[in-house]
Write an enzyme that holds these catalytic residues in place. Structure first.
Site, PDB file in Angstrom:
ATOM      1  N   HIS A  17       0.821  -1.208   0.000  1.00  0.00           N
ATOM      2  CA  HIS A  17       0.000   0.000   0.000  1.00  0.00           C
ATOM      3  C   HIS A  17       0.866   1.274   0.000  1.00  0.00           C
ATOM      4  O   HIS A  17       0.655   2.163   0.823  1.00  0.00           O
ATOM      5  CB  HIS A  17      -0.923   0.024   1.225  1.00  0.00           C
ATOM      6  CG  HIS A  17      -2.058  -0.954   1.163  1.00  0.00           C
ATOM      7  ND1 HIS A  17      -2.988  -1.083   2.177  1.00  0.00           N
ATOM      8  CD2 HIS A  17      -2.443  -1.838   0.219  1.00  0.00           C
ATOM      9  CE1 HIS A  17      -3.876  -2.018   1.856  1.00  0.00           C
ATOM     10  NE2 HIS A  17      -3.564  -2.495   0.673  1.00  0.00           N
ATOM     11  N   HIS A  71      -8.204  -0.442   2.478  1.00  0.00           N
ATOM     12  CA  HIS A  71      -7.411  -0.856   1.321  1.00  0.00           C
ATOM     13  C   HIS A  71      -7.565   0.275   0.308  1.00  0.00           C
ATOM     14  O   HIS A  71      -8.534   1.021   0.329  1.00  0.00           O
ATOM     15  CB  HIS A  71      -7.938  -2.172   0.776  1.00  0.00           C
ATOM     16  CG  HIS A  71      -7.747  -3.327   1.712  1.00  0.00           C
ATOM     17  ND1 HIS A  71      -6.962  -4.394   1.423  1.00  0.00           N
ATOM     18  CD2 HIS A  71      -8.259  -3.555   2.940  1.00  0.00           C
ATOM     19  CE1 HIS A  71      -6.980  -5.253   2.431  1.00  0.00           C
ATOM     20  NE2 HIS A  71      -7.761  -4.767   3.367  1.00  0.00           N
TER      21      HIS A  71
HETATM   22  P1  FDA Z   1      -1.738   1.146 -10.722  1.00  0.00           P
HETATM   23  O1  FDA Z   1      -0.563   0.334 -10.339  1.00  0.00           O
HETATM   24  O2  FDA Z   1      -3.061   0.491 -10.681  1.00  0.00           O
HETATM   25  O3  FDA Z   1      -1.561   1.705 -12.206  1.00  0.00           O
HETATM   26  C1  FDA Z   1      -0.335   2.141 -12.721  1.00  0.00           C
HETATM   27  C2  FDA Z   1      -0.261   1.731 -14.188  1.00  0.00           C
HETATM   28  O4  FDA Z   1       0.793   2.447 -14.822  1.00  0.00           O
HETATM   29  C3  FDA Z   1       0.027   0.255 -14.389  1.00  0.00           C
HETATM   30  O5  FDA Z   1      -0.894  -0.280 -15.309  1.00  0.00           O
HETATM   31  C4  FDA Z   1       1.451   0.242 -14.929  1.00  0.00           C
HETATM   32  O6  FDA Z   1       1.722  -0.844 -15.797  1.00  0.00           O
HETATM   33  C5  FDA Z   1       1.521   1.559 -15.631  1.00  0.00           C
HETATM   34  N1  FDA Z   1       2.873   2.119 -15.767  1.00  0.00           N
HETATM   35  C6  FDA Z   1       3.800   2.273 -14.782  1.00  0.00           C
HETATM   36  N2  FDA Z   1       4.899   2.877 -15.269  1.00  0.00           N
HETATM   37  C7  FDA Z   1       4.646   3.117 -16.573  1.00  0.00           C
HETATM   38  C8  FDA Z   1       5.399   3.745 -17.605  1.00  0.00           C
HETATM   39  N3  FDA Z   1       6.616   4.259 -17.383  1.00  0.00           N
HETATM   40  N4  FDA Z   1       4.848   3.817 -18.844  1.00  0.00           N
HETATM   41  C9  FDA Z   1       3.609   3.324 -19.087  1.00  0.00           C
HETATM   42  N5  FDA Z   1       2.857   2.727 -18.139  1.00  0.00           N
HETATM   43  C10 FDA Z   1       3.375   2.641 -16.898  1.00  0.00           C
HETATM   44  N6  FDA Z   1      -6.054  -2.586  -2.688  1.00  0.00           N
HETATM   45  C11 FDA Z   1      -7.343  -2.850  -2.382  1.00  0.00           C
HETATM   46  O7  FDA Z   1      -8.186  -1.958  -2.434  1.00  0.00           O
HETATM   47  N7  FDA Z   1      -7.714  -4.102  -1.969  1.00  0.00           N
HETATM   48  C12 FDA Z   1      -6.825  -5.129  -1.890  1.00  0.00           C
HETATM   49  O8  FDA Z   1      -7.192  -6.241  -1.517  1.00  0.00           O
HETATM   50  C13 FDA Z   1      -5.472  -4.864  -2.256  1.00  0.00           C
HETATM   51  N8  FDA Z   1      -4.547  -5.862  -2.233  1.00  0.00           N
HETATM   52  C14 FDA Z   1      -3.339  -5.679  -2.866  1.00  0.00           C
HETATM   53  C15 FDA Z   1      -2.516  -6.763  -3.128  1.00  0.00           C
HETATM   54  C16 FDA Z   1      -1.342  -6.585  -3.863  1.00  0.00           C
HETATM   55  C17 FDA Z   1      -0.458  -7.770  -4.171  1.00  0.00           C
HETATM   56  C18 FDA Z   1      -0.979  -5.295  -4.330  1.00  0.00           C
HETATM   57  C19 FDA Z   1       0.275  -5.077  -5.125  1.00  0.00           C
HETATM   58  C20 FDA Z   1      -1.786  -4.203  -4.041  1.00  0.00           C
HETATM   59  C21 FDA Z   1      -2.976  -4.379  -3.323  1.00  0.00           C
HETATM   60  N9  FDA Z   1      -3.844  -3.326  -3.083  1.00  0.00           N
HETATM   61  C22 FDA Z   1      -5.130  -3.573  -2.682  1.00  0.00           C
HETATM   62  C23 FDA Z   1      -3.439  -1.938  -3.422  1.00  0.00           C
HETATM   63  C24 FDA Z   1      -4.064  -1.397  -4.711  1.00  0.00           C
HETATM   64  O9  FDA Z   1      -4.323  -2.424  -5.622  1.00  0.00           O
HETATM   65  C25 FDA Z   1      -3.168  -0.331  -5.335  1.00  0.00           C
HETATM   66  O10 FDA Z   1      -2.875   0.645  -4.362  1.00  0.00           O
HETATM   67  C26 FDA Z   1      -3.830   0.372  -6.509  1.00  0.00           C
HETATM   68  O11 FDA Z   1      -4.325  -0.545  -7.459  1.00  0.00           O
HETATM   69  C27 FDA Z   1      -2.880   1.350  -7.169  1.00  0.00           C
HETATM   70  O12 FDA Z   1      -3.555   2.076  -8.166  1.00  0.00           O
HETATM   71  P2  FDA Z   1      -2.821   3.213  -8.990  1.00  0.00           P
HETATM   72  O13 FDA Z   1      -3.821   3.821  -9.896  1.00  0.00           O
HETATM   73  O14 FDA Z   1      -2.099   4.103  -8.055  1.00  0.00           O
HETATM   74  O15 FDA Z   1      -1.686   2.466  -9.832  1.00  0.00           O
END
Ligand code: FDA
Length: 570
Positions: free
Chosen positions: A504, A547
């Site tokens: 997170h 979350h």
């Molecule tokens: P997110 O990561 O979704 O999007 C970023 C995007 O940008 C990605 O598609 C990536 O590929 C792309 N990208 C990155 N760099 C780039 C570049 N240079 N060029 C082009 N594209 C690029 N939350 C919750 O609510 N319930 C839960 O149960 C969980 N459990 C959980 C488990 C695990 C294993 C993880 C890793 C995370 C969770 N979370 C969670 C947290 C939650 O899922 C997370 O905080 C959000 O999905 C993040 O959303 P964002 O929009 O910030 O980034």
């Protein structure tokens, strides 16, 4: 060919980016492009499977970012998972749908973000949500809610999985928790999170598949002629207009795709939604950040803002596991969220005064570890606010999840609001190279102590009837490794050697006034620029007790409305 040109260019087609792309492309007269490093995972079973949590870890759709060696946490590195796919991290996450405690969102406005509070965000939580009323069978197994907290017509399906754990489990947990003073919470999503609950998930019950950002916000709208996803394409940096007196003007994004490098031009705005482990890194490669850091890699400074990449906050996760006396099937959705009072009982005032008397040292240490990039006074007021949330407002202090599956009953937990702060910064002039990620896990004694304290609380819980009747021996950590009356340091040594990130991370491009360490304004505009925003987990100024995705969807919904207001004449 002719250059690609769009009105809005969004970097990152993840959880937040796809919301923004969807809502902006509702304006028929603008064009929207999304640059996404990953590909479609529409038919990827590791993604769609409701019981498949973890299957995609380490696969090609997991960025698996590596941290620096964690010097306060056993000297090892951690793997920070994040989704590399259309849908981002929502395609690999645990699907839990829990929001925040009301006072935590209200704190955003209190620190200077006009317009951001629980009441102004609630309509957007609902706007994104397509709540699935539980079936009688699901209600019998513990699904519970107040309909007034939920939106029923939003694109994101939220509800309980079709196969829930059997109906005796929640009453057994409830009876056990009543004995140790944690009440039942019927609906965790109304702004009050404390208690034992069976929370909903981001799941499409009818189809029995994961509901991720792409399924909610992109695939049903894929045919819009003004919305384009440019997948398998990596964004390096923002490109700027040569002439600008005052604020920097973005003209596009430098990318590398399957056919090589090119520029995707933006005539209105560039929006970074690459996630909290990446958006601030792209800012730095684009010349927005701390001149001392950019200078090391000969990156010309466009906007001097030492706060970029600072304020990184994550949580730490450990688990206990027991042999089960029964065989369990189904997807568990049980969480306990005790406040500090409930966790510490009669010791709470001693803990509170220890923390209170440490705040000034915490602020000094974080300011020092940032080489002065973060102001000690700003940190101190942030820590005081956090102290008040924990010990005065009594927001949840830890989350404990219960996972009875097959022949074992395990429990993972994480203290919700650690004081440790870290950073992410470029360590190469090459945007394809990884950044230096340092969450500073367990930087402070209370962060580590609480990791031990919650473990003890859980062990005690599993020794309390009627839950104790469901389990046999503890096999992790086990009494051999952490004996019955283990000392604090036996517990903390175990925690340090077995923890993982709770995934997170937030705060690396915080929404705060610029003089308080902010990177973006309440319109999520990057300070010093005319037309660049960040919309993703980077902008959350403080860690939340929920979350993250529910709040990120809501923030992206509200941000989209703020942008539209600027472009739709009224
Ligand atoms: P997110 O990561 O979704 O999007 C970023 C995007 O940008 C990605 O598609 C990536 O590929 C792309 N990208 C990155 N760099 C780039 C570049 N240079 N060029 C082009 N594209 C690029 N939350 C919750 O609510 N319930 C839960 O149960 C969980 N459990 C959980 C488990 C695990 C294993 C993880 C890793 C995370 C969770 N979370 C969670 C947290 C939650 O899922 C997370 O905080 C959000 O999905 C993040 O959303 P964002 O929009 O910030 O980034």
């Amino acid at each position: 060919g002719s250059p690609s040109r769009y009105d809005f260019v969004i970097v990152g087609g993840g959880t937040s980016g796809l919301v923004v792309a969807n809502r902006l492309s509702e304006m028929g007269d603008v064009t929207v492009a999304v640059i996404e490093a990953g590909d479609s995972v529409f038919n990827n079973r590791n993604v769609t499977s409701v019981q498949g949590y973890g299957l995609s870890f380490g696969s090609s759709i997991d960025w698996a970012y590596q941290t620096d060696v964690q010097k306060y946490a056993g000297g090892t590195r951690q793997t920070l998972r994040a989704g590399k796919a259309i849908g981002g991290t929502s395609t690999i996450n645990g699907m839990a749908y829990t929001r925040a405690q009301k006072v935590q969102i209200d704190a955003w406005e209190k620190v200077g973000n006009k317009g951001w509070n629980w009441d102004s965000l609630m309509p957007y939580y609902k706007k994104s949500e397509g709540f699935e009323i539980p079936t009688p069978e699901q209600i019998a197994r513990g699904a519970d809610y107040y309909i007034r907290y939920h939106g029923e017509s939003g694109p994101l399906k939220v509800g309980w999985p079709i196969m829930m754990t059997n109906s005796s489990m929640l009453p057994i947990l409830d009876e056990t928790f009543q004995k140790i003073g944690l009440p039942y919470n019927r609906d965790v999503n109304g702004g009050y999170m404390v208690g034992l609950t069976s929370h909903p998930n981001t799941v499409d019950r009818e189809a029995n598949i994961r509901a991720d950002a792409a399924r909610a916000y992109y695939w049903p709208f894929e045919a819009r002629p003004n919305l384009k996803i440019i997948s398998n394409t990596y964004a390096n940096k923002i490109l700027w207009a040569n002439e600008s007196n005052g604020e920097a003007v973005a003209i596009g994004v430098d990318v590398i795709g399957p056919d090589g490098g090119e520029t995707i031009y933006a005539s209105k705005e560039v929006i970074l939604s690459a996630g909290s482990l990446k958006s601030s890194v792209i800012l730095e490669h684009s010349g927005i950040g701390n001149p001392e850091i950019l200078g090391k890699f000969n990156i010309p400074v466009v906007v001097n803002n030492p706060s970029v990449g600072e304020n990184l906050q994550d949580q730490t996760n450990n688990g206990l596991a027991y042999e089960g006396t029964e065989f369990w099937l189904g997807s568990p959705t049980f969480s306990a969220l005790p406040s500090a009072d409930q966790l510490y009982g009669k010791n709470v005032s001693a803990v509170a005064s220890f923390v209170n008397s440490s705040l000034a040292d915490y602020a000094k240490a974080v300011a020092h570890s940032s080489n002065g990039a973060v102001q000690e006074a700003n940190l101190l007021s942030a820590f005081q606010l956090q102290y008040d949330l924990v010990f005065k407002s009594q927001v949840p202090y830890a989350e404990i999840v219960f996972v009875p599956i097959a022949h074992s009953f395990s429990s993972e937990y994480w203290p919700l609001l650690p004081f440790s702060r870290g950073s992410i910064h470029v360590k190469s002039p090459d945007a394809a190279e990884p950044a230096s990620i340092n969450p500073n896990y367990f930087m402070f004694e209370q962060d580590l102590n609480s990791q031990a304290d919650v473990a003890r609380y859980i062990r005690n819980l599993f020794e309390t009837a009627p839950l104790s009747d469901l389990v046999g021996d503890e096999f992790s950590p086990s009494l051999d490794h952490v004996p019955k009356n283990a000392s604090e340091s036996e517990w903390t040594n175990w925690a340090k050697s077995t923890y993982r990130s709770n995934f997170h991370p937030v705060g690396t491009a915080s929404m705060l006034p610029r003089d308080k360490g902010g990177v973006v304004s309440p319109e999520l505009k990057v300070y010093g620029t005319k037309n660049v925003r960040v919309i993703d987990a980077s902008v959350l100024p403080f860690q939340l007790c929920g979350h993250l995705t529910s709040t990120l969807y809501a923030v992206a919904e509200r941000a989209s409305d703020l942008i539209k207001k600027q472009y739709i004449p009224r």
